[in-house]
Design a protein around this motif. Structure first.
Motif, PDB file in Angstrom:
ATOM      1  N   VAL A 105      38.786   4.630   2.188  1.00  0.00           N
ATOM      2  CA  VAL A 105      37.762   4.887   3.191  1.00  0.00           C
ATOM      3  C   VAL A 105      36.819   3.700   3.205  1.00  0.00           C
ATOM      4  CG1 VAL A 105      35.919   6.450   3.933  1.00  0.00           C
ATOM      5  CG2 VAL A 105      37.924   7.372   2.746  1.00  0.00           C
ATOM      6  N   SER A 106      36.450   3.218   4.387  1.00  0.00           N
ATOM      7  CA  SER A 106      35.513   2.097   4.463  1.00  0.00           C
ATOM      8  C   SER A 106      34.143   2.535   3.978  1.00  0.00           C
ATOM      9  CB  SER A 106      35.421   1.586   5.902  1.00  0.00           C
ATOM     10  OG  SER A 106      34.780   2.533   6.738  1.00  0.00           O
ATOM     11  N   VAL A 163      50.352 -10.996  -3.867  1.00  0.00           N
ATOM     12  CA  VAL A 163      49.144 -10.173  -3.900  1.00  0.00           C
ATOM     13  C   VAL A 163      49.517  -8.776  -3.427  1.00  0.00           C
ATOM     14  CG1 VAL A 163      46.859  -9.787  -2.916  1.00  0.00           C
ATOM     15  CG2 VAL A 163      47.567 -12.107  -3.530  1.00  0.00           C
ATOM     16  N   GLU A 164      49.177  -7.766  -4.233  1.00  0.00           N
ATOM     17  CA  GLU A 164      49.447  -6.378  -3.863  1.00  0.00           C
ATOM     18  C   GLU A 164      48.199  -5.530  -4.075  1.00  0.00           C
ATOM     19  OE1 GLU A 164      53.230  -4.632  -5.068  1.00  0.00           O
ATOM     20  OE2 GLU A 164      53.777  -6.555  -5.971  1.00  0.00           O
ATOM     21  N   CYS A 165      48.040  -4.537  -3.211  1.00  0.00           N
ATOM     22  CA  CYS A 165      46.950  -3.561  -3.307  1.00  0.00           C
ATOM     23  C   CYS A 165      45.584  -4.229  -3.415  1.00  0.00           C
ATOM     24  CB  CYS A 165      47.177  -2.617  -4.486  1.00  0.00           C
ATOM     25  SG  CYS A 165      48.688  -1.655  -4.359  1.00  0.00           S
ATOM     26  N   PRO A 166      45.198  -5.051  -2.427  1.00  0.00           N
ATOM     27  CA  PRO A 166      43.912  -5.735  -2.496  1.00  0.00           C
ATOM     28  C   PRO A 166      42.741  -4.763  -2.381  1.00  0.00           C
ATOM     29  CG  PRO A 166      44.868  -6.013  -0.326  1.00  0.00           C
ATOM     30  CD  PRO A 166      45.916  -5.345  -1.173  1.00  0.00           C
ATOM     31  N   SER A 167      41.643  -5.117  -3.045  1.00  0.00           N
ATOM     32  CA  SER A 167      40.417  -4.333  -2.982  1.00  0.00           C
ATOM     33  C   SER A 167      39.257  -5.300  -2.841  1.00  0.00           C
ATOM     34  CB  SER A 167      40.265  -3.468  -4.234  1.00  0.00           C
ATOM     35  OG  SER A 167      39.065  -2.706  -4.179  1.00  0.00           O
ATOM     36  N   LEU A 168      38.574  -5.262  -1.711  1.00  0.00           N
ATOM     37  CA  LEU A 168      37.508  -6.212  -1.399  1.00  0.00           C
ATOM     38  C   LEU A 168      36.227  -5.827  -2.120  1.00  0.00           C
ATOM     39  CD1 LEU A 168      36.847  -8.709   0.395  1.00  0.00           C
ATOM     40  CD2 LEU A 168      36.095  -7.082   2.151  1.00  0.00           C
ATOM     41  N   LEU A 203      49.165 -11.465   0.770  1.00  0.00           N
ATOM     42  CA  LEU A 203      47.854 -10.971   1.153  1.00  0.00           C
ATOM     43  C   LEU A 203      47.628 -11.326   2.616  1.00  0.00           C
ATOM     44  CD1 LEU A 203      44.967  -9.873   0.519  1.00  0.00           C
ATOM     45  CD2 LEU A 203      44.345 -12.237  -0.045  1.00  0.00           C
ATOM     46  N   VAL A 204      47.292 -10.315   3.422  1.00  0.00           N
ATOM     47  CA  VAL A 204      46.999 -10.577   4.823  1.00  0.00           C
ATOM     48  C   VAL A 204      45.562 -10.200   5.129  1.00  0.00           C
ATOM     49  CG1 VAL A 204      49.385 -10.264   5.586  1.00  0.00           C
ATOM     50  CG2 VAL A 204      47.821  -8.318   5.614  1.00  0.00           C
ATOM     51  N   GLU A 205      44.967 -10.972   6.025  1.00  0.00           N
ATOM     52  CA  GLU A 205      43.651 -10.657   6.576  1.00  0.00           C
ATOM     53  C   GLU A 205      43.856 -10.197   8.007  1.00  0.00           C
ATOM     54  OE1 GLU A 205      39.339 -12.835   6.663  1.00  0.00           O
ATOM     55  OE2 GLU A 205      41.034 -13.945   7.499  1.00  0.00           O
ATOM     56  N   GLY A 206      43.281  -9.056   8.342  1.00  0.00           N
ATOM     57  CA  GLY A 206      43.501  -8.490   9.662  1.00  0.00           C
ATOM     58  C   GLY A 206      42.223  -8.315  10.449  1.00  0.00           C
ATOM     59  N   ASP A 207      42.365  -8.188  11.733  1.00  0.00           N
ATOM     60  CA  ASP A 207      41.256  -7.994  12.660  1.00  0.00           C
ATOM     61  C   ASP A 207      41.630  -6.823  13.571  1.00  0.00           C
ATOM     62  OD1 ASP A 207      39.637  -8.214  15.083  1.00  0.00           O
ATOM     63  OD2 ASP A 207      39.003 -10.168  14.318  1.00  0.00           O
ATOM     64  N   MET A 208      40.914  -5.712  13.434  1.00  0.00           N
ATOM     65  CA  MET A 208      41.255  -4.528  14.214  1.00  0.00           C
ATOM     66  C   MET A 208      41.001  -4.749  15.697  1.00  0.00           C
ATOM     67  SD  MET A 208      42.523  -2.244  12.205  1.00  0.00           S
ATOM     68  CE  MET A 208      42.495  -0.856  13.322  1.00  0.00           C
ATOM     69  N   ALA A 209      39.866  -5.383  16.048  1.00  0.00           N
ATOM     70  CA  ALA A 209      39.522  -5.576  17.460  1.00  0.00           C
ATOM     71  C   ALA A 209      40.513  -6.502  18.146  1.00  0.00           C
ATOM     72  CB  ALA A 209      38.106  -6.124  17.582  1.00  0.00           C
ATOM     73  N   ALA A 210      40.894  -7.578  17.450  1.00  0.00           N
ATOM     74  CA  ALA A 210      41.862  -8.525  18.024  1.00  0.00           C
ATOM     75  C   ALA A 210      43.294  -8.055  17.827  1.00  0.00           C
ATOM     76  CB  ALA A 210      41.679  -9.897  17.386  1.00  0.00           C
ATOM     77  N   TRP A 211      43.471  -7.023  17.024  1.00  0.00           N
ATOM     78  CA  TRP A 211      44.793  -6.461  16.722  1.00  0.00           C
ATOM     79  C   TRP A 211      45.754  -7.564  16.278  1.00  0.00           C
ATOM     80  CZ3 TRP A 211      46.211  -2.396  14.690  1.00  0.00           C
ATOM     81  CH2 TRP A 211      47.511  -1.878  14.775  1.00  0.00           C
ATOM     82  N   SER A 212      45.376  -8.193  15.149  1.00  0.00           N
ATOM     83  CA  SER A 212      46.185  -9.280  14.613  1.00  0.00           C
ATOM     84  C   SER A 212      46.026  -9.324  13.098  1.00  0.00           C
ATOM     85  CB  SER A 212      45.751 -10.624  15.216  1.00  0.00           C
ATOM     86  OG  SER A 212      44.422 -10.934  14.844  1.00  0.00           O
ATOM     87  N   ALA A 213      46.991  -9.961  12.440  1.00  0.00           N
ATOM     88  CA  ALA A 213      46.947 -10.141  10.991  1.00  0.00           C
ATOM     89  C   ALA A 213      47.601 -11.470  10.647  1.00  0.00           C
ATOM     90  CB  ALA A 213      47.656  -8.996  10.274  1.00  0.00           C
ATOM     91  N   ALA A 272      32.830  -4.775   5.367  1.00  0.00           N
ATOM     92  CA  ALA A 272      31.655  -3.979   5.713  1.00  0.00           C
ATOM     93  C   ALA A 272      31.494  -3.769   7.211  1.00  0.00           C
ATOM     94  CB  ALA A 272      30.403  -4.646   5.141  1.00  0.00           C
ATOM     95  N   ASP A 273      32.091  -4.643   8.016  1.00  0.00           N
ATOM     96  CA  ASP A 273      31.938  -4.507   9.473  1.00  0.00           C
ATOM     97  C   ASP A 273      32.913  -3.514  10.100  1.00  0.00           C
ATOM     98  OD1 ASP A 273      34.345  -5.846   9.325  1.00  0.00           O
ATOM     99  OD2 ASP A 273      33.663  -7.646  10.378  1.00  0.00           O
ATOM    100  N   ASP A 274      33.783  -2.896   9.277  1.00  0.00           N
ATOM    101  CA  ASP A 274      34.768  -1.921   9.762  1.00  0.00           C
ATOM    102  C   ASP A 274      35.776  -2.513  10.729  1.00  0.00           C
ATOM    103  OD1 ASP A 274      33.929   0.199   8.244  1.00  0.00           O
ATOM    104  OD2 ASP A 274      32.675   1.094   9.798  1.00  0.00           O
ATOM    105  N   ASN A 275      35.820  -3.829  10.817  1.00  0.00           N
ATOM    106  CA  ASN A 275      36.775  -4.495  11.692  1.00  0.00           C
ATOM    107  C   ASN A 275      37.767  -5.330  10.887  1.00  0.00           C
ATOM    108  OD1 ASN A 275      37.770  -5.484  14.368  1.00  0.00           O
ATOM    109  ND2 ASN A 275      37.012  -7.435  13.555  1.00  0.00           N
ATOM    110  N   ARG A 276      37.257  -6.208  10.045  1.00  0.00           N
ATOM    111  CA  ARG A 276      38.126  -7.031   9.205  1.00  0.00           C
ATOM    112  C   ARG A 276      38.677  -6.187   8.064  1.00  0.00           C
ATOM    113  NH1 ARG A 276      36.474 -10.546   4.981  1.00  0.00           N
ATOM    114  NH2 ARG A 276      34.350 -10.029   5.600  1.00  0.00           N
ATOM    115  N   PHE A 277      39.917  -6.454   7.703  1.00  0.00           N
ATOM    116  CA  PHE A 277      40.534  -5.729   6.590  1.00  0.00           C
ATOM    117  C   PHE A 277      41.515  -6.645   5.872  1.00  0.00           C
ATOM    118  CE2 PHE A 277      43.453  -5.066  10.118  1.00  0.00           C
ATOM    119  CZ  PHE A 277      44.698  -5.256   9.541  1.00  0.00           C
TER     120      PHE A 277
END
Length: 334
Positions: free
Chosen positions: A134-135, A235-240, A218-228, A201-206
């Motif tokens: 959960v964010s 890297v497995e099971c990342p935790s920011l 390890l992937v960085e994703g953007d929910m608004a842009a719908w990209s990763a 923290a912005d609920d967009n980047r993950f």
């Protein structure tokens, strides 16, 4: 209830009837109380009055499967009155509970609850619970299911990771739909699997793990842009971390089935990594209890360790998993 000496036959009969009614009423009340307790366990709901309040460490009690609040003054060091979950996480005003359903093929409930552990939404999805997140705001939820029942230690398995936005109700049933950039190019492959989402923290980047062609990234994703986009391998099971500067993760250090992963921390700015002082294998998505400390499941218990590698781990709660902290001052375990 003794019958008075010399009482008439009718009086004796009424006294006996009254005694039987009193005894029966007491037994009925006891039965109803006991049944209500059994019902709370059988249907997986929390006991009345049990909620996520104050500053505390909550875990999944492996003996009962119920969410429990750690309390050194309680018998066994915890109070287990929460819902039944196989995987559990909470943040903000939201609780995410994954609960496997009996039967074949494997299916599970995804149960969304509020901070008082009242059910808000329930979904039935295929698979076996693996990861739940959960964010910090409580608005974004992610979970991963094994869709074959295989374990990470095997060479082939399949996962399905979903994301739910509680603000809009929009559900991404499978993150494999998201466009992936790997090695600077748009990447397509039938064996792509995602798992272990961690929100910024912005609920967009993950951040998440993607597996393909026998490698994890390890992937960085953007929910608004719908990209990763993939950042690095192994890297497995990342935790920011709470400040968004570091990622705790599982790193594969052995190809064998015995303790193949160790817990590491990666600095996003310097791109440097270091192991924590946990000498044993860790197969979990670690939780940042604060800016300095990690909590994770290992060997049937919940442990904590310093994120900078400066201190040895210590046991927080035996016979437990799925650690979650509540309150502004989360227990560090340092």
């Amino acid at each position: 209830m003794p019958v008075p000496t010399g009482a008439s036959t009718r009086t004796r009969v009424w006294i006996l009837v009254l005694a039987l009614l009193l005894l029966g009423g007491g037994a009925t009340a006891y039965t109803l109380r006991a049944a209500s307790g059994r019902d709370a366990v059988s249907d997986g709901t929390a006991d009345p009055g049990f909620a996520l309040t104050g500053s505390a460490l909550y875990v999944r009690d492996t003996a009962t499967g119920r969410v429990a609040r750690t309390d050194p003054s309680a018998p066994g060091g915890r109070v287990a009155g929460g819902p039944v979950c196989d995987r559990f996480h909470a943040a903000g005003d939201t609780t995410l509970c994954l609960r496997r359903r009996p039967g074949v093929p494997a299916r599970s409930y995804v149960v969304v609850l509020d901070r008082e552990l009242r059910e808000v939404r329930r979904m039935s999805l295929p698979g076996i619970p693996s990861r739940a997140r959960v964010s910090a705001s409580g608005d974004m939820l992610a979970w991963t299911m094994f869709t074959t029942g295989d374990s990470y230690a095997r060479s082939s398995f399949s996962t399905r990771t979903s994301v739910l936005d509680l603000r809009t109700g929009y559900l991404v049933k499978n993150m494999e739909q998201i466009p992936l950039t790997l090695g600077g190019r748009r990447y397509h492959a039938p064996d792509v699997n995602y798992w272990g989402v961690s929100f910024a923290a912005d609920d967009n980047r993950f951040y998440a793990t993607v597996s393909t062609d026998g490698r994890t990234h390890l992937v960085e994703g953007d929910m608004a842009a719908w990209s990763a986009r993939a950042l690095r391998e192994n890297v497995e099971c990342p935790s920011l971390s709470p400040d968004g500067s570091r990622i705790a993760f599982k790193k594969r250090v052995s190809q064998g089935p015995r303790e193949p992963w160790r817990l590491y921390v990666y600095d996003l700015a310097t791109r440097r990594e270091h192991p924590v002082a946990e000498p044993h294998g860790v197969d979990d998505q670690a939780l940042w209890t604060d800016a300095r400390t990690l909590a994770y499941g290992r060997g049937g218990g919940v442990w904590s360790v310093a994120a900078d590698g400066s201190a040895a781990p210590r046991l927080l709660s035996p016979s437990a998993s799925s650690p979650t902290v509540t309150g502004a001052e989360a227990p560090s375990g340092s």
